[in-house]
Design a protein around this motif. Structure first.
Motif, PDB file in Angstrom:
ATOM      1  N   ALA A 109       0.714  -1.218  -0.133  1.00 46.83           N
ATOM      2  CA  ALA A 109      -0.098   0.082  -0.185  1.00 46.83           C
ATOM      3  C   ALA A 109       0.934   1.182   0.006  1.00 46.83           C
ATOM      4  O   ALA A 109       2.016   1.172   0.318  1.00 46.83           O
ATOM      5  CB  ALA A 109      -1.047   0.086   1.266  1.00 46.83           C
ATOM      6  N   ASP A 110       0.544   2.268  -0.046  1.00 43.41           N
ATOM      7  CA  ASP A 110       1.014   3.547  -0.341  1.00 43.41           C
ATOM      8  C   ASP A 110      -0.082   4.633   0.206  1.00 43.41           C
ATOM      9  O   ASP A 110      -0.530   5.260  -0.805  1.00 43.41           O
ATOM     10  CB  ASP A 110       1.665   3.871  -1.579  1.00 43.41           C
ATOM     11  N   VAL A 111       0.005   5.010   1.683  1.00 43.20           N
ATOM     12  CA  VAL A 111      -0.929   5.858   2.096  1.00 43.20           C
ATOM     13  C   VAL A 111      -0.584   7.132   2.972  1.00 43.20           C
ATOM     14  O   VAL A 111       0.279   6.869   3.558  1.00 43.20           O
ATOM     15  CB  VAL A 111      -2.047   5.026   2.799  1.00 43.20           C
TER      16      VAL A 111
ATOM     17  N   GLY B 227       0.546  11.162  -8.861  1.00 43.28           N
ATOM     18  CA  GLY B 227       0.403   9.822  -8.403  1.00 43.28           C
ATOM     19  C   GLY B 227       1.207   9.066  -9.156  1.00 43.28           C
ATOM     20  O   GLY B 227       2.128   9.444 -10.226  1.00 43.28           O
ATOM     21  N   HIS B 228       1.069   7.818  -8.988  1.00 37.96           N
ATOM     22  CA  HIS B 228       2.074   6.760  -9.910  1.00 37.96           C
ATOM     23  C   HIS B 228       1.377   5.265  -9.709  1.00 37.96           C
ATOM     24  O   HIS B 228       0.503   4.997  -8.594  1.00 37.96           O
ATOM     25  CB  HIS B 228       3.230   6.704  -9.158  1.00 37.96           C
ATOM     26  N   MET B 229       1.611   4.481 -10.658  1.00 38.77           N
ATOM     27  CA  MET B 229       1.338   3.151 -10.501  1.00 38.77           C
ATOM     28  C   MET B 229       2.018   2.425  -9.137  1.00 38.77           C
ATOM     29  O   MET B 229       2.615   2.922  -8.438  1.00 38.77           O
ATOM     30  CB  MET B 229       1.748   2.220 -11.688  1.00 38.77           C
TER      31      MET B 229
ATOM     32  N   LEU C  82      -3.361   3.037  -8.985  1.00 38.81           N
ATOM     33  CA  LEU C  82      -2.542   3.949  -8.692  1.00 38.81           C
ATOM     34  C   LEU C  82      -2.725   4.834  -7.516  1.00 38.81           C
ATOM     35  O   LEU C  82      -3.899   4.677  -6.954  1.00 38.81           O
ATOM     36  CB  LEU C  82      -2.662   4.926 -10.068  1.00 38.81           C
ATOM     37  N   THR C  83      -1.793   5.657  -7.398  1.00 36.30           N
ATOM     38  CA  THR C  83      -2.075   6.530  -6.062  1.00 36.30           C
ATOM     39  C   THR C  83      -2.612   7.960  -6.642  1.00 36.30           C
ATOM     40  O   THR C  83      -2.218   8.254  -7.600  1.00 36.30           O
ATOM     41  CB  THR C  83      -0.657   6.808  -5.029  1.00 36.30           C
ATOM     42  N   VAL C  84      -3.276   8.550  -5.726  1.00 35.92           N
ATOM     43  CA  VAL C  84      -3.576   9.811  -6.124  1.00 35.92           C
ATOM     44  C   VAL C  84      -3.249  10.828  -4.809  1.00 35.92           C
ATOM     45  O   VAL C  84      -3.728  10.683  -3.623  1.00 35.92           O
ATOM     46  CB  VAL C  84      -5.025  10.167  -6.380  1.00 35.92           C
ATOM     47  N   GLU C  85      -2.287  11.657  -4.909  1.00 29.17           N
ATOM     48  CA  GLU C  85      -1.575  11.970  -3.934  1.00 29.17           C
ATOM     49  C   GLU C  85      -1.299  13.626  -3.575  1.00 29.17           C
ATOM     50  O   GLU C  85      -0.067  13.879  -3.696  1.00 29.17           O
ATOM     51  CB  GLU C  85      -0.421  11.190  -3.565  1.00 29.17           C
ATOM     52  N   PRO C  86      -2.084  14.458  -4.341  1.00 30.62           N
ATOM     53  CA  PRO C  86      -1.849  15.842  -4.258  1.00 30.62           C
ATOM     54  C   PRO C  86      -1.212  16.493  -2.791  1.00 30.62           C
ATOM     55  O   PRO C  86      -1.627  15.791  -1.718  1.00 30.62           O
ATOM     56  CB  PRO C  86      -2.982  16.741  -4.470  1.00 30.62           C
TER      57      PRO C  86
ATOM     58  N   ILE D 195      -2.415  14.287   0.862  1.00 26.71           N
ATOM     59  CA  ILE D 195      -3.242  13.368   1.229  1.00 26.71           C
ATOM     60  C   ILE D 195      -3.033  12.173   0.079  1.00 26.71           C
ATOM     61  O   ILE D 195      -3.329  12.525  -1.076  1.00 26.71           O
ATOM     62  CB  ILE D 195      -4.989  13.958   1.116  1.00 26.71           C
ATOM     63  N   GLU D 196      -3.105  10.964   0.459  1.00 28.46           N
ATOM     64  CA  GLU D 196      -2.572  10.003  -0.592  1.00 28.46           C
ATOM     65  C   GLU D 196      -3.683   8.708  -0.336  1.00 28.46           C
ATOM     66  O   GLU D 196      -3.633   8.282   0.716  1.00 28.46           O
ATOM     67  CB  GLU D 196      -1.373   9.589  -0.587  1.00 28.46           C
ATOM     68  N   ASP D 197      -4.304   8.253  -1.611  1.00 32.39           N
ATOM     69  CA  ASP D 197      -5.276   7.052  -1.323  1.00 32.39           C
ATOM     70  C   ASP D 197      -4.771   6.332  -2.668  1.00 32.39           C
ATOM     71  O   ASP D 197      -4.375   6.507  -3.527  1.00 32.39           O
ATOM     72  CB  ASP D 197      -6.518   7.311  -1.664  1.00 32.39           C
TER      73      ASP D 197
END
Ligand code: GLY
Ligand code: MN
Ligand code: MN
Length: 488
Positions: free
Chosen positions: A316-318, A399-401, A428-432, A454-456
């Motif tokens: 995970a990457d949160v 973000g990234h894969m 993928l992550t969305v992390e602005p 914030i990253e999901d």
């Protein structure tokens, strides 16, 4: 009685018929022949029979079939990698190469997968270190013997588990070197094997293999998606653990947060998927703050970016940015809400057929609008975006894969990734984020030292997307009430 020494031993000999080799650390001064003979017998047969294949065996077989189809008639070598020295005779924890684990489901150190071309495809063989030999004493005299490092699977057990033929890895370098014709190898994991095959290798051809395997991982199968969800679920519990101990972190340092999350990662998973970023106060403006040795203070924010890696090596990457005392200040909340709005816009842009770049553009637009609204940038917003002026504070891509590597598929070609189109099964992550450095004189003083991300972890589905990490609150109010609940 005079102790007789075991025969003189060559350095590093791991061959099945190598003579007794003593530990180099001096633990054994010598081994009598009587003791050597004694240690050869009296051991039970522990061979495991009728083992069920590992869950991902069919998935790994499909991946090998895709690899075979891409490189017909070519010999392909995918090493798992070797131990790396940390200091003197201690090593870093072993983590199998992503390529090897992806194609076999196995994680044995020193192992090598070979795809040998046949008339109608390839025959795959996993070359593994077999059980330690009892006859020559390696099981107790060699530092990698089973008595020192634990029981391994026999080759026959490996075959049952992995669903493919297994052979002794100690023979693979010589066997491959003796064959005619070129070889492609995934570089960077097994220097010894690369050296043994040097005259058959070509850097460009090897890179094609690496790129292909990176692209093969762009779309995840059902097993992988299940593993990513497990990784995220453990990560959510790790974040809850951290919130519960924030007072102890305040009494010590960011390290308390790092250690708390690590405990969850090791108990439920294989490891952390990357160095946890436990960034309190102004450290949150340092994108990869992994020193984690700073103070944790009430009234400041904690940016925690962490992920559990499952036993099958999916991570995970949160990220959550939390008010350490449980309540955002007015300014912290205003900046937090802007990042949240940008993330919402980014997530909404994730759907099949959308360009990979779309979610980045959507999030950047929101952040640029906010920066203009707050008077930190002169508008209009179109001009800001055209010149990329917001990037002074947004700093990184949105973000990234995500997969077995936190920055997954990293060597995929631009046209299939960064300039590519999203497909169902991609994750993928969305992390602005917004980061106002402590020494940034271009922003009002009260902004300085505030960093928020914030990253999901977002799965592309047939009709849009699914947020794998939705169980972790994101909206400011929800974050506050979640923290209050956990801290009782
Ligand atoms: N944790 C590193 C990243 O978010 O990309
Ligand atoms: Mn992250
Ligand atoms: Mn990330």
């Amino acid at each position: 009685m005079t102790e007789q020494r075991a025969p003189e031993t060559p350095e590093g000999g791991n061959a099945p018929d190598a003579p007794i080799k003593q530990r180099k650390n001096g633990l054994y001064q010598g081994v009598s022949e009587e003791l050597a003979a004694n240690m050869q017998s009296g051991w039970a047969d522990t061979e495991l029979r009728d083992l069920a294949p590992i869950e991902q065996a069919p998935n790994a077989a499909r991946r090998r079939a895709a690899l075979s189809a891409r490189f017909p008639g070519e010999r392909l070598v995918i090493p798992a990698g070797n131990l790396k020295t940390r200091s003197n005779d201690t090593e870093y924890a072993f983590r199998a190469s992503t390529e090897y684990a992806y194609l076999t489901g196995d994680q044995t150190q020193d192992a090598v997968l070979v795809l040998e071309p046949t008339s109608d495809g390839h025959e795959a063989t996993a070359y593994l270190l077999p059980r330690s030999d009892r006859e020559n004493g390696e099981f107790w005299l060699d530092g990698q013997g089973e008595l020192w490092v634990g029981r391994r699977h026999s080759l026959s057990e490996g075959e049952q588990l992995l669903g493919l033929p297994c052979s002794d890895v100690r023979e693979v370098a010589d066997a491959l070197a003796a064959l005619d014709g070129p070889v492609r190898i995934v570089r960077g994991h097994d220097a010894g094997l690369e050296e043994a095959l040097a005259d058959k290798l070509d850097a460009e051809r090897d890179e094609e293999l690496r790129v292909f395997l990176s692209e093969l991982r762009l779309v995840k199968d059902a097993f992988e998606i299940g593993e990513l969800q497990k990784a995220v679920d453990s990560t959510v519990r790790g974040f809850e653990d951290v919130v519960r101990v924030l007072d102890r972190a305040e009494a010590t340092s960011e390290r308390y947060i790092e250690g708390t999350f690590f405990l969850r990662a090791r108990v439920e998973g294989n490891d952390i998927g990357y160095g946890s970023i436990c960034a309190a106060g102004p450290h949150a403006t340092t994108l990869h703050w992994v020193r984690n040795d700073g103070p944790v203070r009430s009234g400041e924010l904690l940016l925690l970016d962490a992920g559990v890696e499952t036993h099958s090596l999916y991570t995970a990457d949160v990220t959550r940015t939390l008010p350490i005392n449980g309540r955002f200040t007015e300014l912290q909340r205003r900046i937090y809400d802007a990042v949240y709005e940008a993330q919402e816009a980014g997530i909404a842009a994730v759907r099949p057929g959308a360009k990979f770049r779309d979610f980045h553009d959507a999030a950047q637009r929101v952040l640029a609008e906010k920066l203009v609204e707050w008077g930190l940038l002169d508008g209009p917003v179109e001009r800001v975006l055209e010149l990329g002026l917001q990037r002074r504070w947004t700093l990184h891509g949105t973000g990234h894969m995500l997969g077995m590597d936190v920055h997954d598929c990293a060597v995929a070609r631009t046209e299939s990734y960064v300039d590519g189109v999203l497909e169902p099964g991609m994750c993928l992550t969305v992390e602005p984020g917004l980061y106002f450095q402590a020494d940034d004189l271009t922003v009002p003083e009260e902004y300085r030292g505030i960093g928020i991300r914030i990253e999901d972890d977002i799965l592309v589905t047939e009709d849009g997307n699914h947020n794998l990490s939705a169980a972790l609150p994101r909206a400011a109010d929800e974050v506050e009430s979640w923290m209050a609940r956990l801290r009782g």
